[in-house]
Design a protein around this motif. Structure first.
Motif, PDB file in Angstrom:
ATOM      1  N   PHE A  47       0.833  -1.204   0.000  1.00 28.99           N
ATOM      2  CA  PHE A  47       0.000   0.000   0.000  1.00 28.99           C
ATOM      3  C   PHE A  47       0.863   1.246   0.000  1.00 28.99           C
ATOM      4  O   PHE A  47       0.584   2.217  -0.722  1.00 28.99           O
ATOM      5  CB  PHE A  47      -0.933   0.006   1.218  1.00 28.99           C
ATOM      6  N   LYS A  48       1.925   1.259   0.809  1.00 31.55           N
ATOM      7  CA  LYS A  48       2.788   2.430   0.880  1.00 31.55           C
ATOM      8  C   LYS A  48       3.494   2.675  -0.449  1.00 31.55           C
ATOM      9  O   LYS A  48       3.717   3.825  -0.843  1.00 31.55           O
ATOM     10  CB  LYS A  48       3.817   2.253   1.990  1.00 31.55           C
ATOM     11  N   ALA A  49       3.848   1.598  -1.137  1.00 34.77           N
ATOM     12  CA  ALA A  49       4.473   1.756  -2.446  1.00 34.77           C
ATOM     13  C   ALA A  49       3.502   2.384  -3.438  1.00 34.77           C
ATOM     14  O   ALA A  49       3.890   3.198  -4.283  1.00 34.77           O
ATOM     15  CB  ALA A  49       4.957   0.404  -2.963  1.00 34.77           C
ATOM     16  N   ALA A  50       2.226   2.007  -3.360  1.00 37.27           N
ATOM     17  CA  ALA A  50       1.214   2.541  -4.276  1.00 37.27           C
ATOM     18  C   ALA A  50       0.738   3.929  -3.868  1.00 37.27           C
ATOM     19  O   ALA A  50       0.353   4.738  -4.727  1.00 37.27           O
ATOM     20  CB  ALA A  50       0.030   1.580  -4.346  1.00 37.27           C
ATOM     21  N   HIS A  51       0.756   4.213  -2.556  1.00 39.23           N
ATOM     22  CA  HIS A  51       0.244   5.490  -2.047  1.00 39.23           C
ATOM     23  C   HIS A  51       1.219   6.069  -1.026  1.00 39.23           C
ATOM     24  O   HIS A  51       0.929   6.111   0.170  1.00 39.23           O
ATOM     25  CB  HIS A  51      -1.134   5.285  -1.402  1.00 39.23           C
ATOM     26  N   PRO A  52       2.377   6.553  -1.478  1.00 41.15           N
ATOM     27  CA  PRO A  52       3.407   7.011  -0.535  1.00 41.15           C
ATOM     28  C   PRO A  52       3.009   8.236   0.275  1.00 41.15           C
ATOM     29  O   PRO A  52       3.640   8.524   1.298  1.00 41.15           O
ATOM     30  CB  PRO A  52       4.593   7.311  -1.449  1.00 41.15           C
ATOM     31  N   ASN A  53       1.980   8.956  -0.156  1.00 45.42           N
ATOM     32  CA  ASN A  53       1.572  10.170   0.572  1.00 45.42           C
ATOM     33  C   ASN A  53       0.501   9.905   1.621  1.00 45.42           C
ATOM     34  O   ASN A  53       0.074  10.825   2.325  1.00 45.42           O
ATOM     35  CB  ASN A  53       1.044  11.210  -0.418  1.00 45.42           C
ATOM     36  N   ILE A  54       0.043   8.652   1.756  1.00 45.34           N
ATOM     37  CA  ILE A  54      -1.015   8.336   2.720  1.00 45.34           C
ATOM     38  C   ILE A  54      -0.415   7.580   3.901  1.00 45.34           C
ATOM     39  O   ILE A  54       0.224   6.541   3.725  1.00 45.34           O
ATOM     40  CB  ILE A  54      -2.139   7.500   2.082  1.00 45.34           C
ATOM     41  N   ASP A  55      -0.604   8.102   5.095  1.00 51.47           N
ATOM     42  CA  ASP A  55      -0.173   7.431   6.321  1.00 51.47           C
ATOM     43  C   ASP A  55      -1.394   6.852   7.030  1.00 51.47           C
ATOM     44  O   ASP A  55      -2.450   7.504   7.104  1.00 51.47           O
ATOM     45  CB  ASP A  55       0.536   8.401   7.260  1.00 51.47           C
ATOM     46  N   ILE A  56      -1.256   5.654   7.563  1.00 47.62           N
ATOM     47  CA  ILE A  56      -2.342   4.977   8.262  1.00 47.62           C
ATOM     48  C   ILE A  56      -2.025   4.981   9.761  1.00 47.62           C
ATOM     49  O   ILE A  56      -1.062   4.342  10.191  1.00 47.62           O
ATOM     50  CB  ILE A  56      -2.518   3.525   7.770  1.00 47.62           C
ATOM     51  N   ASN A  57      -2.806   5.707  10.527  1.00 50.15           N
ATOM     52  CA  ASN A  57      -2.658   5.716  11.985  1.00 50.15           C
ATOM     53  C   ASN A  57      -3.589   4.654  12.565  1.00 50.15           C
ATOM     54  O   ASN A  57      -4.814   4.800  12.522  1.00 50.15           O
ATOM     55  CB  ASN A  57      -3.006   7.085  12.563  1.00 50.15           C
ATOM     56  N   ILE A  58      -3.015   3.579  13.056  1.00 46.47           N
ATOM     57  CA  ILE A  58      -3.810   2.472  13.571  1.00 46.47           C
ATOM     58  C   ILE A  58      -4.067   2.672  15.064  1.00 46.47           C
ATOM     59  O   ILE A  58      -3.135   2.698  15.867  1.00 46.47           O
ATOM     60  CB  ILE A  58      -3.110   1.127  13.327  1.00 46.47           C
ATOM     61  N   ARG A  59      -5.326   2.810  15.420  1.00 43.51           N
ATOM     62  CA  ARG A  59      -5.715   2.957  16.831  1.00 43.51           C
ATOM     63  C   ARG A  59      -5.705   1.585  17.528  1.00 43.51           C
ATOM     64  O   ARG A  59      -5.632   0.543  16.879  1.00 43.51           O
ATOM     65  CB  ARG A  59      -7.124   3.549  16.937  1.00 43.51           C
ATOM     66  N   ALA A  60      -5.789   1.616  18.849  1.00 43.88           N
ATOM     67  CA  ALA A  60      -5.855   0.376  19.628  1.00 43.88           C
ATOM     68  C   ALA A  60      -7.023  -0.471  19.137  1.00 43.88           C
ATOM     69  O   ALA A  60      -8.132   0.023  18.917  1.00 43.88           O
ATOM     70  CB  ALA A  60      -6.011   0.686  21.109  1.00 43.88           C
ATOM     71  N   SER A  61      -6.796  -1.767  18.967  1.00 43.53           N
ATOM     72  CA  SER A  61      -7.782  -2.634  18.328  1.00 43.53           C
ATOM     73  C   SER A  61      -8.979  -2.916  19.228  1.00 43.53           C
ATOM     74  O   SER A  61      -8.902  -2.823  20.448  1.00 43.53           O
ATOM     75  CB  SER A  61      -7.136  -3.958  17.907  1.00 43.53           C
ATOM     76  N   TYR A  62     -10.097  -3.289  18.582  1.00 45.54           N
ATOM     77  CA  TYR A  62     -11.277  -3.772  19.298  1.00 45.54           C
ATOM     78  C   TYR A  62     -11.015  -5.203  19.766  1.00 45.54           C
ATOM     79  O   TYR A  62     -10.316  -5.959  19.092  1.00 45.54           O
ATOM     80  CB  TYR A  62     -12.507  -3.793  18.389  1.00 45.54           C
ATOM     81  N   GLU A  63     -11.637  -5.584  20.885  1.00 49.35           N
ATOM     82  CA  GLU A  63     -11.488  -6.962  21.352  1.00 49.35           C
ATOM     83  C   GLU A  63     -12.233  -7.933  20.454  1.00 49.35           C
ATOM     84  O   GLU A  63     -11.707  -8.977  20.069  1.00 49.35           O
ATOM     85  CB  GLU A  63     -11.988  -7.084  22.800  1.00 49.35           C
ATOM     86  N   GLU A  64     -13.493  -7.603  20.138  1.00 46.87           N
ATOM     87  CA  GLU A  64     -14.310  -8.442  19.262  1.00 46.87           C
ATOM     88  C   GLU A  64     -15.398  -7.560  18.654  1.00 46.87           C
ATOM     89  O   GLU A  64     -15.364  -6.345  18.820  1.00 46.87           O
ATOM     90  CB  GLU A  64     -14.913  -9.657  20.007  1.00 46.87           C
ATOM     91  N   TYR A  65     -16.344  -8.170  17.939  1.00 49.32           N
ATOM     92  CA  TYR A  65     -17.289  -7.373  17.157  1.00 49.32           C
ATOM     93  C   TYR A  65     -18.276  -6.594  18.019  1.00 49.32           C
ATOM     94  O   TYR A  65     -18.677  -5.489  17.643  1.00 49.32           O
ATOM     95  CB  TYR A  65     -18.022  -8.272  16.161  1.00 49.32           C
ATOM     96  N   GLU A  66     -18.699  -7.146  19.157  1.00 48.28           N
ATOM     97  CA  GLU A  66     -19.586  -6.385  20.027  1.00 48.28           C
ATOM     98  C   GLU A  66     -18.874  -5.137  20.550  1.00 48.28           C
ATOM     99  O   GLU A  66     -19.446  -4.054  20.620  1.00 48.28           O
ATOM    100  CB  GLU A  66     -20.077  -7.247  21.188  1.00 48.28           C
ATOM    101  N   ASP A  67     -17.592  -5.288  20.903  1.00 51.74           N
ATOM    102  CA  ASP A  67     -16.791  -4.148  21.347  1.00 51.74           C
ATOM    103  C   ASP A  67     -16.641  -3.133  20.219  1.00 51.74           C
ATOM    104  O   ASP A  67     -16.705  -1.916  20.446  1.00 51.74           O
ATOM    105  CB  ASP A  67     -15.418  -4.641  21.816  1.00 51.74           C
ATOM    106  N   ALA A  68     -16.444  -3.607  18.998  1.00 50.60           N
ATOM    107  CA  ALA A  68     -16.316  -2.709  17.847  1.00 50.60           C
ATOM    108  C   ALA A  68     -17.577  -1.879  17.669  1.00 50.60           C
ATOM    109  O   ALA A  68     -17.517  -0.656  17.452  1.00 50.60           O
ATOM    110  CB  ALA A  68     -16.039  -3.519  16.580  1.00 50.60           C
ATOM    111  N   SER A  69     -18.736  -2.522  17.768  1.00 48.91           N
ATOM    112  CA  SER A  69     -20.006  -1.824  17.600  1.00 48.91           C
ATOM    113  C   SER A  69     -20.235  -0.809  18.713  1.00 48.91           C
ATOM    114  O   SER A  69     -20.568   0.362  18.460  1.00 48.91           O
ATOM    115  CB  SER A  69     -21.153  -2.843  17.571  1.00 48.91           C
ATOM    116  N   ASN A  70     -20.025  -1.219  19.950  1.00 48.78           N
ATOM    117  CA  ASN A  70     -20.227  -0.309  21.078  1.00 48.78           C
ATOM    118  C   ASN A  70     -19.275   0.872  21.023  1.00 48.78           C
ATOM    119  O   ASN A  70     -19.657   2.015  21.336  1.00 48.78           O
ATOM    120  CB  ASN A  70     -20.039  -1.068  22.396  1.00 48.78           C
ATOM    121  N   THR A  71     -18.025   0.622  20.646  1.00 48.23           N
ATOM    122  CA  THR A  71     -17.035   1.697  20.596  1.00 48.23           C
ATOM    123  C   THR A  71     -17.403   2.738  19.552  1.00 48.23           C
ATOM    124  O   THR A  71     -17.340   3.951  19.807  1.00 48.23           O
ATOM    125  CB  THR A  71     -15.638   1.119  20.292  1.00 48.23           C
TER     126      THR A  71
END
Length: 416
Positions: A47-71
């Motif tokens: 991805f970085k090779a294809a889009h060198p100007n885009i940075d991806i800031n990855i936040r702390a992950s969800y535990e599971e899908y219910e946590d993802a929805s609630n968050t």
């Protein structure tokens, strides 16, 4: 902290230079870091090779899908939504209803060759609402059987079971041969996935016309089947992680769970012959099975067109072509498009037959359904609690349990 450090690393590194004023950063969140960290690490260089100007800031992950929805629901109130979020396939509806998920149709319309990567129609439909696409499926799973072939052979089991009655018979053979812990059936998996699997197995949708079919003959058969497995196999009340560890150690010969763990299992298992098999049915081959997994959803509140375009480029990249192929290479999930499954991975499944089982079950793919109304997560918990009562032996009369669950669920459904 692992996810934060990974995000910081990805944000700080780039393989190609770009002018500072051209750089765009987007926030991204995904669940199940133990499964997907390795996937995104594999995707990022391309991805970085294809889009060198885009940075991806990855936040702390969800535990599971219910946590993802609630968050996400909380962040919508606080105004701190990420630009792209990975949500369970059955948790997209509420985000669409509340205007949090954004239609991808304007971006798709600007892609003259969007269909060339060949998204599977059945998979894409899981993220389509009122005719508009709101998410692109990233990783798709189906339930499969995990088998320790060495232990089965030692017990005299020559063929894999194809029905739950045959599974119980296999358990009895294993128990007679001295196996104390023969099976784990993943009743506690997120979103009542295995409850829905037994409903779809019988050809009955768990949800129809805004109601949950808990009072149906198929739901009673589902509860009875769970009890049959628990009692007939002396199934212990393990967590999913405990079951995976026990299977990997060679202590648990039968396990029924998501195909998502296949890649991890091939890495951590002890020295025994490991195979996967098709998910058993009640009276034969299942009529259908619910698609598990997650989809990439755009939730950006940025008014900067460059940020939104960057979010689209990331979302599109990880769900198509080589980006999606890394899902199969690093996990047991299936990529959501034919380009990855049929072209890029043309030899992959021949070399990795444990990962091919779910792909062979694709014709059975059905919706992993969301429960209607604002109490959908509460309904999930009601069904979870009911299944737990079976596993712990607290519930013995399945007709009585069915009536109790039906009453509790009806109290949580939206009123006309």
């Amino acid at each position: 902290m692992k996810q934060l450090s990974l995000g910081a690393l990805l944000l700080a590194t780039s393989s190609l230079p770009a002018l500072a004023q051209d750089r765009v950063t987007i926030d991204f969140v995904y669940p199940y870091s133990s499964l997907f960290d390795v996937t995104y690490e594999a995707i990022m260089p391309a991805f970085k090779a294809a889009h060198p100007n885009i940075d991806i800031n990855i936040r702390a992950s969800y535990e599971e899908y219910e946590d993802a929805s609630n968050t996400i629901l909380r962040e919508a109130v606080s105004g701190d939504l990420p630009d792209v979020t990975m949500q369970g396939l059955n948790r997209q509806q509420i985000l669409v209803d509340r205007g949090i998920a954004q239609s991808l149709e304007p971006f798709i319309a600007g892609e003259a060759d969007f269909q060339k990567d060949g998204y599977h129609e059945a998979m894409l439909s899981l993220s389509t609402f009122d005719g508009e696409v709101y998410g692109l499926p990233f990783s798709v799973s189906l339930p499969v059987g995990y088998y320790n072939m060495d232990t089965l052979a030692a017990a005299g089991v020559e063929t894999l079971p194809t029905t739950w009655d045959e599974v119980v018979e296999t358990c009895q053979t294993l128990i007679d041969s001295g196996v104390e812990n023969p099976i784990y059936w993943d009743w506690a998996i997120t979103g009542n996935w295995f409850f829905q699997a037994l409903m779809w197995t019988q050809g009955r949708a768990p949800v129809e016309d805004g109601r949950i079919n808990m009072d149906s003959p198929e739901a009673l058969k589902t509860l009875e089947t769970v009890k049959h497995i628990v009692d007939g196999c002396n199934m212990r009340n393990l967590t999913g992680d405990e079951a995976v560890s026990a299977f990997a150690a060679g202590e648990l010969p039968l396990m029924y769970t998501s195909t998502s763990n296949v890649g991890r299992m091939m890495t951590i298992k002890a020295d025994f012959d490991f195979e996967t098999g098709a998910y058993p049915g009640i009276d034969g081959t299942p009529d259908g099975l619910p698609a598990g997994g997650n989809a990439a959803v755009m939730t950006s509140t940025s008014e900067d067109p460059a940020v939104r375009e960057a979010a689209w480029q990331w979302l599109k990249f990880i769900t198509s072509g080589e980006g999606a192929a890394e899902v199969a290479r690093t996990t047991g999930y299936m990529p959501p498009n034919r380009a990855a499954n049929d072209i890029i991975l043309v030899d992959f499944y021949e070399q990795n037959p444990q990962k091919a089982t779910a792909v062979e079950q694709l014709p059975l793919l059905r919706d992993w359904q969301a429960y209607p109304g604002d109490n959908g997560l509460a309904i999930t918990q009601v069904i979870y609690d009911g299944l737990e009562r079976i596993v712990t032996g607290d519930a013995q009369d399945m007709e009585e349990l069915q009536e109790e669950l039906t009453e509790e669920i009806d109290d949580l459904l939206p009123r006309s």
